[in-house]
Design a protein around this motif. Structure first.
Motif, PDB file in Angstrom:
ATOM      1  N   LYS A  19      52.176  60.803  37.621  1.00  0.00           N
ATOM      2  CA  LYS A  19      52.508  62.376  37.411  1.00  0.00           C
ATOM      3  C   LYS A  19      53.853  62.362  38.584  1.00  0.00           C
ATOM      4  CE  LYS A  19      49.633  64.646  35.681  1.00  0.00           C
ATOM      5  NZ  LYS A  19      49.570  65.280  34.054  1.00  0.00           N
ATOM      6  N   LEU A  20      54.130  61.636  39.395  1.00  0.00           N
ATOM      7  CA  LEU A  20      54.884  61.255  40.201  1.00  0.00           C
ATOM      8  C   LEU A  20      56.448  60.408  39.503  1.00  0.00           C
ATOM      9  CD1 LEU A  20      53.453  60.961  44.079  1.00  0.00           C
ATOM     10  CD2 LEU A  20      54.765  62.947  42.969  1.00  0.00           C
ATOM     11  N   ILE A  21      55.613  59.592  39.040  1.00  0.00           N
ATOM     12  CA  ILE A  21      56.788  58.636  38.351  1.00  0.00           C
ATOM     13  C   ILE A  21      56.726  59.040  36.922  1.00  0.00           C
ATOM     14  CG2 ILE A  21      56.917  56.318  36.529  1.00  0.00           C
ATOM     15  CD1 ILE A  21      54.681  55.120  38.805  1.00  0.00           C
ATOM     16  N   GLU A  22      55.894  59.754  36.114  1.00  0.00           N
ATOM     17  CA  GLU A  22      56.700  60.296  35.215  1.00  0.00           C
ATOM     18  C   GLU A  22      57.743  61.366  34.805  1.00  0.00           C
ATOM     19  OE1 GLU A  22      53.226  62.376  33.175  1.00  0.00           O
ATOM     20  OE2 GLU A  22      52.927  60.714  32.753  1.00  0.00           O
ATOM     21  N   ALA A  23      57.564  62.043  36.370  1.00  0.00           N
ATOM     22  CA  ALA A  23      58.237  63.389  37.271  1.00  0.00           C
ATOM     23  C   ALA A  23      60.071  62.950  37.404  1.00  0.00           C
ATOM     24  CB  ALA A  23      58.027  64.290  37.919  1.00  0.00           C
TER      25      ALA A  23
END
Length: 83
Positions: A19-23
């Motif tokens: 999720k951190l990477i996607e955001a």
């Protein structure tokens, strides 16, 4: 039971990381951490400790594994205790 908890923890870490990477937040957090560590001279302190260890043990008598073993605990100390 312990293995199940470890698997859940690993799954949760992977999900949060994704999720951190996607955001796009993972890189931002890394930059913030890098700035904090630079501001508190963490890198300089670890470098100085490295030099002390080499001086104490002798360059010809220390291995990379020895250095990692010596530096890891120092590097993991809470940064706010070293300021």
């Amino acid at each position: 039971m312990v293995v199940s908890k470890m698997n859940k923890d690993a799954e949760m870490r992977a999900m949060v990381n994704q999720k951190l990477i996607e955001a796009g937040e993972r890189e931002r957090l890394k930059e913030l951490l890098r700035a904090e560590l630079t501001e508190c001279s963490w890198k300089d302190q670890l470098k100085a400790h490295s030099k002390e260890v080499i001086k104490e043990k002798g360059l010809g008598y220390i291995t990379i594994d020895d250095m990692v073993a010596e530096l890891t605990p120092k590097g993991r100390e809470p940064w706010y205790l070293t300021v």
